[in-house]
Design a protein around this motif. Structure first.
Motif, PDB file in Angstrom:
ATOM      1  N   LEU A   1      34.893  -8.233   9.845  1.00 36.02           N
ATOM      2  CA  LEU A   1      33.992  -7.867  10.946  1.00 36.02           C
ATOM      3  C   LEU A   1      32.608  -8.479  10.750  1.00 36.02           C
ATOM      4  CD1 LEU A   1      34.926  -4.099  11.461  1.00 36.02           C
ATOM      5  CD2 LEU A   1      35.301  -5.958  13.093  1.00 36.02           C
ATOM      6  N   ALA A   2      32.114  -8.422   9.513  1.00 34.05           N
ATOM      7  CA  ALA A   2      30.796  -8.985   9.220  1.00 34.05           C
ATOM      8  C   ALA A   2      30.758 -10.492   9.445  1.00 34.05           C
ATOM      9  CB  ALA A   2      30.390  -8.652   7.783  1.00 34.05           C
ATOM     10  N   SER A   3      31.910 -11.141   9.264  1.00 37.00           N
ATOM     11  CA  SER A   3      31.942 -12.595   9.460  1.00 37.00           C
ATOM     12  C   SER A   3      32.271 -12.982  10.901  1.00 37.00           C
ATOM     13  CB  SER A   3      32.948 -13.244   8.499  1.00 37.00           C
ATOM     14  OG  SER A   3      34.267 -12.876   8.864  1.00 37.00           O
ATOM     15  N   GLY A   4      32.374 -11.976  11.792  1.00 41.51           N
ATOM     16  CA  GLY A   4      32.533 -12.280  13.208  1.00 41.51           C
ATOM     17  C   GLY A   4      33.928 -12.085  13.773  1.00 41.51           C
ATOM     18  N   ALA A   5      34.874 -11.624  12.982  1.00 41.83           N
ATOM     19  CA  ALA A   5      36.230 -11.394  13.504  1.00 41.83           C
ATOM     20  C   ALA A   5      36.211 -10.212  14.463  1.00 41.83           C
ATOM     21  CB  ALA A   5      37.196 -11.117  12.357  1.00 41.83           C
ATOM     22  N   ASP A   6      37.115 -10.241  15.449  1.00 40.73           N
ATOM     23  CA  ASP A   6      37.217  -9.102  16.368  1.00 40.73           C
ATOM     24  C   ASP A   6      38.456  -8.275  16.018  1.00 40.73           C
ATOM     25  OD1 ASP A   6      39.504 -10.311  17.504  1.00 40.73           O
ATOM     26  OD2 ASP A   6      38.348 -11.228  19.119  1.00 40.73           O
ATOM     27  N   TRP A   7      38.619  -7.135  16.711  1.00 40.65           N
ATOM     28  CA  TRP A   7      39.719  -6.227  16.391  1.00 40.65           C
ATOM     29  C   TRP A   7      41.083  -6.852  16.690  1.00 40.65           C
ATOM     30  CZ3 TRP A   7      39.053  -2.717  13.008  1.00 40.65           C
ATOM     31  CH2 TRP A   7      37.815  -2.099  12.866  1.00 40.65           C
ATOM     32  N   GLY A   8      41.135  -7.777  17.630  1.00 42.24           N
ATOM     33  CA  GLY A   8      42.389  -8.479  17.911  1.00 42.24           C
ATOM     34  C   GLY A   8      42.828  -9.313  16.718  1.00 42.24           C
ATOM     35  N   GLU A   9      41.886 -10.032  16.123  1.00 39.86           N
ATOM     36  CA  GLU A   9      42.202 -10.858  14.950  1.00 39.86           C
ATOM     37  C   GLU A   9      42.556  -9.982  13.747  1.00 39.86           C
ATOM     38  OE1 GLU A   9      39.376 -14.737  15.489  1.00 39.86           O
ATOM     39  OE2 GLU A   9      38.367 -12.790  15.276  1.00 39.86           O
ATOM     40  N   ILE A  10      41.821  -8.888  13.586  1.00 35.64           N
ATOM     41  CA  ILE A  10      42.095  -7.987  12.471  1.00 35.64           C
ATOM     42  C   ILE A  10      43.466  -7.349  12.655  1.00 35.64           C
ATOM     43  CG2 ILE A  10      41.394  -5.796  11.406  1.00 35.64           C
ATOM     44  CD1 ILE A  10      38.457  -6.757  11.958  1.00 35.64           C
TER      45      ILE A  10
ATOM     46  N   LEU B   1      49.146  -5.052  13.219  1.00 38.88           N
ATOM     47  CA  LEU B   1      48.914  -3.863  14.021  1.00 38.88           C
ATOM     48  C   LEU B   1      48.372  -4.292  15.377  1.00 38.88           C
ATOM     49  CD1 LEU B   1      46.953  -1.680  11.424  1.00 38.88           C
ATOM     50  CD2 LEU B   1      49.317  -1.329  12.140  1.00 38.88           C
ATOM     51  N   SER B   2      48.421  -3.412  16.349  1.00 39.66           N
ATOM     52  CA  SER B   2      47.748  -3.705  17.608  1.00 39.66           C
ATOM     53  C   SER B   2      46.243  -3.610  17.357  1.00 39.66           C
ATOM     54  CB  SER B   2      48.160  -2.693  18.683  1.00 39.66           C
ATOM     55  OG  SER B   2      47.613  -1.420  18.397  1.00 39.66           O
ATOM     56  N   PRO B   3      45.446  -4.250  18.205  1.00 40.13           N
ATOM     57  CA  PRO B   3      43.993  -4.127  18.025  1.00 40.13           C
ATOM     58  C   PRO B   3      43.533  -2.666  18.055  1.00 40.13           C
ATOM     59  CG  PRO B   3      44.481  -5.913  19.535  1.00 40.13           C
ATOM     60  CD  PRO B   3      45.780  -5.216  19.259  1.00 40.13           C
TER      61      PRO B   3
ATOM     62  N   LYS C   1      41.670  -0.696  14.999  1.00 39.43           N
ATOM     63  CA  LYS C   1      40.366  -0.081  15.240  1.00 39.43           C
ATOM     64  C   LYS C   1      40.403   1.414  14.910  1.00 39.43           C
ATOM     65  CE  LYS C   1      36.836  -0.142  18.829  1.00 39.43           C
ATOM     66  NZ  LYS C   1      36.528  -0.554  20.205  1.00 39.43           N
ATOM     67  N   ALA C   2      41.488   2.084  15.309  1.00 38.72           N
ATOM     68  CA  ALA C   2      41.611   3.519  15.024  1.00 38.72           C
ATOM     69  C   ALA C   2      41.694   3.776  13.527  1.00 38.72           C
ATOM     70  CB  ALA C   2      42.845   4.086  15.719  1.00 38.72           C
ATOM     71  N   ARG C   3      42.291   2.857  12.794  1.00 36.04           N
ATOM     72  CA  ARG C   3      42.453   3.053  11.348  1.00 36.04           C
ATOM     73  C   ARG C   3      41.169   2.759  10.585  1.00 36.04           C
ATOM     74  NH1 ARG C   3      47.550   0.802   8.037  1.00 36.04           N
ATOM     75  NH2 ARG C   3      48.483   2.271   9.457  1.00 36.04           N
ATOM     76  N   TRP C   4      40.432   1.710  10.980  1.00 34.95           N
ATOM     77  CA  TRP C   4      39.342   1.227  10.125  1.00 34.95           C
ATOM     78  C   TRP C   4      37.958   1.244  10.745  1.00 34.95           C
ATOM     79  CZ3 TRP C   4      43.606  -2.647   9.645  1.00 34.95           C
ATOM     80  CH2 TRP C   4      44.407  -2.394   8.526  1.00 34.95           C
ATOM     81  N   GLN C   5      37.802   1.662  11.990  1.00 37.07           N
ATOM     82  CA  GLN C   5      36.473   1.634  12.602  1.00 37.07           C
ATOM     83  C   GLN C   5      35.598   2.754  12.053  1.00 37.07           C
ATOM     84  OE1 GLN C   5      36.198   2.627  16.779  1.00 37.07           O
ATOM     85  NE2 GLN C   5      34.541   1.167  17.059  1.00 37.07           N
TER      86      GLN C   5
END
Length: 157
Positions: free
Chosen positions: A56-65, A71-73, A77-81
């Motif tokens: 996230l700090a390097s600019g990745a979005d939840w879709g890429e993660i 996992l789905s975006p 997000k629900a797991r790690w936001q």
């Protein structure tokens, strides 16, 4: 510096040791135990969360993660936001939900509304109507875990 915690590396090493066991392969139960231990260690390891925060700090979005984590975006997000406290709070809420029994208790007094309806040959709605009119006795039983059940007491005879 390794990104996995010591416990995770030890579980991985044990699984690799069993995988390479020759000439006598490891027993099925030993293999199963090693796999489940590794999974639990990986789930508890902070390596995933650390990697997500770095991504996230390097600019990745939840879709890429989500794609990287398979996992789905929304699931990623629900797991790690959020911060550690927010994540811990979501995990605790999840544990509370999963700790509830999934089956209805069988030792409650009286009959369920459906059981009373079957016994009298009427609909559940008719049972509720008779309770409202005072023709049948009913109580709501609340269990210690918060679940509530309407119980009907048919007249004797």
């Amino acid at each position: 510096m390794p990104f996995l915690a010591d416990d995770t590396r030890a579980a991985l090493a044990r699984a690799q040791e069993l995988d390479a066991a020759t000439p006598t392969p490891a027993s099925a139960l030993d293999r199963l135990s090693a796999v489940r231990t590794l999974i639990a260690a990986l789930e508890a390891d902070a390596a995933s969360l650390t990697a997500v925060r770095e991504a996230l700090a390097s600019g990745a979005d939840w879709g890429e993660i989500g794609a990287a984590a398979r996992l789905s975006p929304a699931a990623a997000k629900a797991r790690w936001q959020g911060d550690d406290a927010a994540i811990a709070e979501r995990q605790q809420a999840s544990r509370k939900r999963s700790a509830r029994p999934s089956a209805k208790p069988t030792d409650l007094p009286g009959l369920s509304v459906a059981e009373a309806a079957d016994k009298l040959g009427v609909t559940a709605q008719a049972i509720y109507l008779r309770v409202t009119r005072g023709q049948l006795e009913a109580q709501t039983i609340e269990l210690p875990d918060g679940r509530k059940y309407k119980r009907v007491f048919l007249p004797e005879g």
